[in-house]
Scaffold this active site. Structure first.
Site, mmCIF file in Angstrom:
data_model
loop_
_atom_site.group_PDB
_atom_site.id
_atom_site.type_symbol
_atom_site.label_atom_id
_atom_site.label_comp_id
_atom_site.label_asym_id
_atom_site.label_seq_id
_atom_site.Cartn_x
_atom_site.Cartn_y
_atom_site.Cartn_z
ATOM 1 N N ALA A 11 0.799 -1.233 0.000
ATOM 2 C CA ALA A 11 0.000 0.000 0.000
ATOM 3 C C ALA A 11 0.824 1.271 0.000
ATOM 4 O O ALA A 11 0.316 2.332 -0.380
ATOM 5 C CB ALA A 11 -0.939 -0.009 1.210
ATOM 6 N N MET A 15 2.453 1.922 -6.963
ATOM 7 C CA MET A 15 1.174 1.430 -7.462
ATOM 8 C C MET A 15 0.154 1.326 -6.343
ATOM 9 O O MET A 15 -1.027 1.670 -6.517
ATOM 10 C CB MET A 15 1.350 0.072 -8.130
ATOM 11 C CG MET A 15 1.780 0.142 -9.576
ATOM 12 S SD MET A 15 0.667 1.105 -10.624
ATOM 13 C CE MET A 15 -0.881 0.270 -10.344
ATOM 14 N N ARG A 38 4.907 -4.543 4.264
ATOM 15 C CA ARG A 38 5.835 -5.480 4.876
ATOM 16 C C ARG A 38 5.926 -5.257 6.377
ATOM 17 O O ARG A 38 5.648 -4.164 6.876
ATOM 18 C CB ARG A 38 7.210 -5.332 4.242
ATOM 19 C CG ARG A 38 7.294 -5.792 2.800
ATOM 20 C CD ARG A 38 8.600 -5.392 2.183
ATOM 21 N NE ARG A 38 8.708 -3.938 2.079
ATOM 22 C CZ ARG A 38 9.792 -3.303 1.634
ATOM 23 N NH1 ARG A 38 10.853 -4.001 1.286
ATOM 24 N NH2 ARG A 38 9.810 -1.993 1.549
ATOM 25 N N MET A 121 -2.048 -3.828 -17.167
ATOM 26 C CA MET A 121 -3.458 -3.575 -16.877
ATOM 27 C C MET A 121 -4.051 -2.455 -17.733
ATOM 28 O O MET A 121 -5.200 -2.059 -17.533
ATOM 29 C CB MET A 121 -3.629 -3.218 -15.397
ATOM 30 C CG MET A 121 -3.397 -4.374 -14.460
ATOM 31 S SD MET A 121 -4.761 -5.560 -14.500
ATOM 32 C CE MET A 121 -4.102 -6.812 -13.385
ATOM 33 N N HIS A 151 11.404 1.522 -19.965
ATOM 34 C CA HIS A 151 10.850 1.682 -18.619
ATOM 35 C C HIS A 151 11.808 2.465 -17.733
ATOM 36 O O HIS A 151 12.974 2.661 -18.074
ATOM 37 C CB HIS A 151 10.551 0.320 -17.984
ATOM 38 C CG HIS A 151 9.311 -0.327 -18.503
ATOM 39 N ND1 HIS A 151 9.294 -1.076 -19.657
ATOM 40 C CD2 HIS A 151 8.037 -0.323 -18.037
ATOM 41 C CE1 HIS A 151 8.063 -1.523 -19.882
ATOM 42 N NE2 HIS A 151 7.281 -1.085 -18.908
ATOM 43 N N LYS A 155 13.016 -0.455 -12.682
ATOM 44 C CA LYS A 155 12.342 -1.701 -13.055
ATOM 45 C C LYS A 155 13.331 -2.859 -12.958
ATOM 46 O O LYS A 155 14.438 -2.788 -13.496
ATOM 47 C CB LYS A 155 11.756 -1.609 -14.457
ATOM 48 C CG LYS A 155 10.946 -2.836 -14.856
ATOM 49 C CD LYS A 155 10.146 -2.587 -16.119
ATOM 50 C CE LYS A 155 9.382 -3.821 -16.554
ATOM 51 N NZ LYS A 155 8.395 -4.261 -15.542
#
Length: 262
Positions: A11, A15, A38, A121, A151, A155
């Site tokens: 969270a 993202m 975590r 997505m 990217h 990444k």
């Protein structure tokens, strides 16, 4: 349409934070039921007004029916799928870089609970996947197929899951096995390009969210088809749409964007 309860993994990540912001901004369709980070990092979740924690089974026990959304890391996403399957919660996974064995593990978990898995997505990118096969067939074998992806510099995997998905799409349209014809990068004296191979180049730098270009190199001409993502909201919106959709599907298969768009 009833409100879709969601539980967001990672969270505090880029993202995860985007998913939470968009879900909270659309209370007519989504409710943030839970958020996880975590162990040792959950202090930053205070004030979210939902169930928070670092253990997914514990959180899901308090969020029956909520859809888990996971954009974390391959091993973590596989563990999330197993936990969701055990609890009977649907799950949406947008993590890239999963191995064939890890994807098979998702498929096994999908026998027990609805699982939606897509390395990209973006609705636009997935619509593009439905268009590319027609180009491949109509242009014919005289056109060399290449892919370039760009990217951000953080990444971890290369080529991107999306670039691989694009390559698989092109290979299937040609009736060949992608793993047999792929060329992930080129270096040294490798000889002339074969007609069958599909090359994939990966660039990394800055804060690029995701650019993918498919090249059709033909005699005397070339076609370039490019998809660019300007911000992570594109992926988050697609994942939330997938969450609202997957909760109404039966278990028994690993769902993808093509299933939802159909």
């Amino acid at each position: 349409m009833s409100v879709c309860d969601v539980v967001v993994m990672g969270a505090l990540g880029r993202m995860g934070a985007t998913l939470i912001r968009l879900a909270k901004a659309d209370p007519e369709h989504y409710r943030l039921a839970g958020a996880l980070e975590r162990s040792g990092c959950t202090d930053g979740l205070a004030g979210l007004e939902c169930v928070v924690g670092d253990d997914l089974p514990t959180v899901l026990a308090k969020c029956p029916g909520a859809v888990v959304i996971d954009f974390t890391a391959p091993a973590s996403s596989v563990a999330s799928a197993a936990a969701a399957a055990a609890a009977g919660n649907p799950i949406v996974i947008g993590t890239t870089g999963l191995s064939p064995d890890q994807i098979a593990a998702l498929g096994a978990a999908a026998a027990k609970t609805p699982i939606f898995f897509a390395p990209n997505m973006s609705v636009g990118l997935n619509v593009l996947l439905t268009v590319l096969p027609d180009l491949v067939r109509k242009l014919g074998p005289a056109y060399d197929l290449e892919i370039m992806e760009i990217h951000h510099n953080k990444k971890a995997d290369a080529p991107s899951g999306t670039a691989i998905k694009l390559g698989q799409c092109l290979a299937e349209a040609r009736g060949v096995d992608y793993d047999a014809v792929k060329r992930h990068g080129r270096d040294g004296i490798i000889g002339p390009r074969t007609r069958e191979e599909i090359g994939v180049a990966a660039l990394r730098g800055g804060d690029v969210v995701g650019d993918h270009t498919v090249y059709f190199f033909g005699p005397g001409e070339r076609i370039e088809v490019t998809h660019r993502v300007g911000n992570r909201e594109t992926f988050a919106q697609g994942a939330l749409r997938a969450a609202a959709w997957i909760r109404k599907q039966p278990a028994g298969k690993l769902y993808a964007m093509a299933d939802m768009l159909a």
